[in-house]
Design a protein around this motif. Structure first.
Motif, mmCIF file in Angstrom:
data_model
loop_
_atom_site.group_PDB
_atom_site.id
_atom_site.type_symbol
_atom_site.label_atom_id
_atom_site.label_comp_id
_atom_site.label_asym_id
_atom_site.label_seq_id
_atom_site.Cartn_x
_atom_site.Cartn_y
_atom_site.Cartn_z
ATOM 1 N N ILE A 1 56.418 27.788 48.455
ATOM 2 C CA ILE A 1 55.268 28.490 49.704
ATOM 3 C C ILE A 1 55.146 29.332 48.600
ATOM 4 O O ILE A 1 55.141 30.079 47.515
ATOM 5 N N ARG A 2 53.557 29.495 49.012
ATOM 6 C CA ARG A 2 53.499 30.547 48.673
ATOM 7 C C ARG A 2 52.212 31.463 49.568
ATOM 8 O O ARG A 2 51.689 30.852 50.634
ATOM 9 N N GLY A 3 51.586 32.322 49.438
ATOM 10 C CA GLY A 3 50.704 33.832 50.531
ATOM 11 C C GLY A 3 50.017 34.025 49.893
ATOM 12 O O GLY A 3 50.778 34.663 48.314
ATOM 13 N N SER A 4 49.060 34.675 50.217
ATOM 14 C CA SER A 4 48.280 36.662 49.753
ATOM 15 C C SER A 4 48.068 36.789 50.878
ATOM 16 O O SER A 4 47.266 36.382 51.986
ATOM 17 N N TYR A 5 47.436 38.687 50.767
ATOM 18 C CA TYR A 5 46.347 39.313 51.433
ATOM 19 C C TYR A 5 45.947 40.044 50.722
ATOM 20 O O TYR A 5 46.271 40.355 49.460
ATOM 21 N N ASN A 6 44.211 40.094 51.423
ATOM 22 C CA ASN A 6 43.470 40.177 50.338
ATOM 23 C C ASN A 6 42.427 41.342 51.259
ATOM 24 O O ASN A 6 42.234 40.512 52.122
ATOM 25 N N ARG A 7 41.820 42.393 50.743
ATOM 26 C CA ARG A 7 41.272 43.068 51.205
ATOM 27 C C ARG A 7 40.017 43.282 50.262
ATOM 28 O O ARG A 7 40.238 43.921 49.188
ATOM 29 N N GLY A 8 38.680 42.634 50.337
ATOM 30 C CA GLY A 8 37.493 42.949 49.184
ATOM 31 C C GLY A 8 36.141 43.517 50.687
ATOM 32 O O GLY A 8 36.561 43.940 51.463
#
Length: 864
Positions: free
Chosen positions: A539-546
């Motif tokens: 399982i994988r995941g991410s959060y990005n503030r761009g």
């Protein structure tokens, strides 16, 4: 048997034997038919992919999704330019060709995950690529944006393409809200390939010829190479206009100096006299709506020279020139605002050639210290310029004194970059399995220039007061008042940490700060993780503030345009963002868009399933963008006294503003199956799907100073009209599905592909709601739905001798077209305004896969 099927049968019958299938890299579905003597694609585990500055990982081991598309897969599509090759190999990438549509005539808009063309960052060998110079101001997807021109890079120069489907502004900088497209150049140090292709469309037009030469040789010591590519492409263009059904000549004889049609009437060889003011009785075509003619010359190189065992000097870059012939709409003699009957008594179709010159170079040095610290320093420059001319047209306001050819002007964009990066990996520190720390600094300068055209191309002639168009019709020239020369600097620094806590758990984080000379600083951040339940499932995941900074073109462009509305000439001034009059109207300069992206997914890789290997990834995501930069609709000075007082010489104005917030939610799925039956039979099957609807969640109120004294119509207007919202939400397919089957036997390989494009919508006017696919409001403003369609491709390849492959193929074998505009005269009050009296049968405001029909081709590839 249909004509399409007969041509396919003839092409396929000419193939005597087929070439072996090269192994595919990990990524989306695409058959990988390699040219003769081409090495198989490198194993996925050895591929260093974008999105991680640490150790190389396979797709199922990464914390974020990346498609890796190898050169054999790109070649197997049968497409001749890089944008279309990627369109048919990456599920979340969309690019289509447009006709009669401003800047999109010269550089195709491309999007990732349904976002804008300027929200995806293009890299070459991991280094930022410069953008195109012209701003798209027409009513098409990506309106108000500047694209990165993929087709300025020869496809034969590409080793593989890495598509990062995740926000990466914290790692690579502004523009990477939707993700990254990284082009990895060929680095072969010996041998090469000669690749020839010829093709034609089912309608008998669009003749295509492509010749590419790639060669590499060793340079310096071990690991040194110089690889270069020369490519020539010639495309004759297509025309899919319907027969013209509009008025040709003025209804009042007094308005016409001579009788018509004249002996030089160019639109038919056997047309009876057409009475003034009535529709023609004999069908004929006047428009030229299709894929634009294009002749392209390209040269690229990639090189590396070892200075010592630990130090290398490298350089890459290239030059591209595209000579493109576009067209304007037919200017009927019956149209008073556009006509000068003594020059063009039968009307005219403007021809708009453009030359795009693109060049770039990056040079640098990398070094690895004895302690394992890897350092890289590079300098780069990229430049694009677009020269536009126009002929077979007039400046109507000049009357009989008007020339018939004009130089329209030039746009320039230049980018200088100095970059320093470092990274070091550690094993077994603090009980961790592994740790990688990367850091870097970047300095960038962008230049944007706009140069004026011929004085006659923008002159206001004596007939302007009588309602005649101002400037060269179809493409007014850039005036001296609209010339631009602006620059800005950007300084950035980042840190990127990737931690293998143990064999199962990976965590990554990045932080980046950028400061712009024209609007200040901003911070981006990223957090990603992957956890393996087993060696096969994770399982994988991410959060990005761009963020995305407004482009220089969005800040500085101020070109005046003219259009005809209800037989009246309307001048629209695009106001540059630094114009102080906008501050008086309460309009702030555009600031950076801010994005918050969330993603979670499952990955799996399973051996010995049905005798083969299955690899699959499933990712769901949400991307929220605040303060999205858009261009306003035209605000009529007649409706806004405050605007009229500041812009008394213009009929309306438009400008860029952070007007809306949007949300994109999507799901991406990729699955591949590979097996080998005995020694001679190979079989691959793959499917990839993407669904990514975008909605405009909020629009800010029109600034109060604009509304002071406004008419009732003005009081009800929002800065972004419904058409502009539709271009963001429904003008490109929200759903795309790709599937492929590849069967190889000894030296035989047959490829079959299918691509499904979801429905799109486009606006029109004057229709009655008499059809299920047309929705209209009380003002007779209608939105037409263009149904989902699937197209299918087939190709076979022959290994004639040891190093020579011959391929025969057909794309869109069933000759499928998008829906036409609904323009039935019998059941409708009028016709779709966008149909343009038959000149535009297919929407130019939305696009699924083009509108050219079946394409047949043969190619030969010789390796040495």
């Amino acid at each position: 048997m249909t004509k399409s099927h007969l041509r396919i049968a003839i092409l396929l019958a000419g193939a005597a034997a087929l070439t072996p299938l090269a192994a595919q890299t990990a990524g989306p579905p695409a058959p990988a038919t390699a040219p003769a003597d081409t090495a198989e694609a490198e194993p996925a585990a050895e591929i260093l992919v974008i999105g991680s500055r640490g150790r190389a990982r396979t797709d199922v081991d990464r914390p974020v999704p990346v498609d890796v598309v190898g050169a054999p897969e790109l070649r197997a599509t049968g497409q001749t330019d890089l944008g279309q090759q990627l369109q048919f190999t990456s599920p979340s990438f969309n690019s289509a060709k447009y006709g009669v549509n401003g800047a999109t005539n010269y550089a195709d808009p491309a999007s990732l995950r349904g976002l804008g063309p300027d929200q995806v960052l293009l890299l070459i060998n991991g280094k930022r690529r410069h953008q195109f110079s012209a701003l798209n101001l027409n009513v098409a997807p990506g309106r108000g944006t500047v694209v990165s021109d993929l087709n300025a890079i020869p496809s034969a120069a590409i080793k593989r393409i890495e598509v990062l489907r995740d926000g990466a502004a914290a790692q690579y900088g502004s523009d990477a809200i939707a993700g990254i497209v990284n082009l990895v150049l060929n680095d072969g140090a010996e041998g090469g390939t000669v690749d020839l292709q010829a093709g034609i469309f089912n309608e008998g037009d669009g003749e295509t010829y492509r010749a590419a030469f790639n060669h590499g040789f060793r340079l310096g010591g071990e690991g040194g190479f110089f690889n270069y590519t020369l490519e020539f492409f010639d495309f004759a263009g297509t025309n899919r206009s319907d027969t013209f059904d509009g008025a040709l000549y003025p209804a009042t004889p007094a308005n016409y100096a001579t009788t018509g049609p004249t002996v030089n009437f160019p639109y038919t060889t056997a047309n009876p006299r057409v009475d003034r003011g009535v529709y023609p009785t004999t069908p004929f075509v006047v428009g030229n709506f299709g894929a634009n003619a294009n002749r392209t010359y390209q040269a690229f190189f990639n090189s590396q020279v070892p200075i010592s065992e630990a130090t290398n000097v490298y350089a890459f870059g290239g030059y591209s020139q595209k000579d493109i012939t576009a067209f304007g709409f037919f200017r009927s003699a019956a149209n008073f605002a556009n006509s000068t009957l003594s020059i063009f008594p039968d009307g005219y179709v403007p021809v708009i050639p453009g030359t795009s010159k693109d060049y770039s170079a990056v040079a640098g040095v990398n070094h690895e210290t004895s302690g394992g610290l890897k350092l890289d320093f590079s300098l780069g420059y990229g430049h694009n310029e677009l020269d536009q001319s126009i002929f077979n047209t007039i400046n109507p306001s000049l009357g009989t004194a008007s020339p018939t050819s004009f130089y329209v002007g030039r746009t320039n964009f230049g980018q200088y970059i100095a970059e320093f990066n470092g990274n070091k990996s550690f094993d077994g520190i603090g009980g961790l399995k592994g740790l990688n720390i990367a850091f870097g600094l970047q300095a960038r300068r962008d230049d944007f220039r706009v140069k004026r055209g011929d004085p006659a191309s923008f002159a206001t002639g004596p007939l302007a007061t009588q309602g005649k168009f101002i400037g060269s019709s179809a493409r007014p020239g850039i005036s001296d008042r609209d010339e631009i020369d602006i620059q800005r600097e950007n300084y950035a620094g980042f840190v990127d940490v990737e931690v293998d806590v143990n064999d199962a758990f990976l965590v990554a984080a990045a932080l980046r700060y950028e400061n712009y000379s024209d609007f200040g600083g901003n911070v981006s951040g990223k957090l990603a993780a992957r956890y393996k339940f087993t060696e096969s499932l994770a399982i994988r995941g991410s959060y990005n503030r761009g963020f995305r900074a407004p482009s220089l073109a969005q800040i500085g462009n101020r070109v005046l345009t003219s259009t005809a509305q209800n037989n009246t000439v309307v001048q629209t001034q695009q106001v540059s963002s630094d114009d102080p009059r906008l501050v008086t109207l309460g309009v702030e300069q555009p600031r950076a868009e801010i994005s918050n992206g969330y993603s979670v997914g499952l990955t799996g890789s399973f051996d010995n399933i049905l005798g083969g290997q299955i690899t699959t990834t499933l990712d769901v995501y949400q991307i929220d963008i605040e303060d999205r930069i858009t261009i306003s609709q035209g605000l009529r000075t007649a409706d806004f006294p405050a605007i009229r007082a500041l812009f008394p010489t213009n009929n309306e104005i438009s400008f860029f503003t952070n007007q809306i917030d949007t949300r994109t939610r999507g799901i991406d799925f990729v699955a591949t199956y590979r097996t080998k039956i005995g020694e001679d039979v190979r079989f691959d099957a793959s499917v990839a799907a993407s669904h990514n609807p975008t909605e405009v969640r909020r629009q800010r109120p029109t600034p109060a100073p604009i509304l002071v004294g406004a008419t009732a119509r003005g009081q009800s207007l929002q800065l972004l009209d419904q058409t502009s919202i539709e271009l963001i939400e429904v003008a490109i397919p929200q759903t795309k599905l790709l599937g492929s089957l590849t069967l190889g036997y000894k030296n035989i390989t047959a490829n079959a592909r299918g691509t499904y494009f979801g429905s799109v919508k486009a606006f029109s006017t004057g229709l009655s709601p008499l059809d299920a696919n047309v929705e209209c409001d009380a003002a007779a403003r209608c939105v037409q739905t263009f149904a989902a369609k699937a197209i299918f491709d087939l190709s076979v390849t022959v290994k004639l001798i040891e190093k020579l492959n011959l391929t025969a193929g057909a794309n869109n074998i069933f000759d499928t077209y998008p829906d036409k505009y609904n323009n039935r005269r019998g059941g409708f009050v009028g016709e779709a305004a966008s149909y343009s009296n038959g000149q535009v049968p297919f929407s130019r405001n939305s696009n699924q896969f083009g509108f050219n029909g079946a394409y047949y081709y043969v190619s030969a590839a010789y390796s040495f």
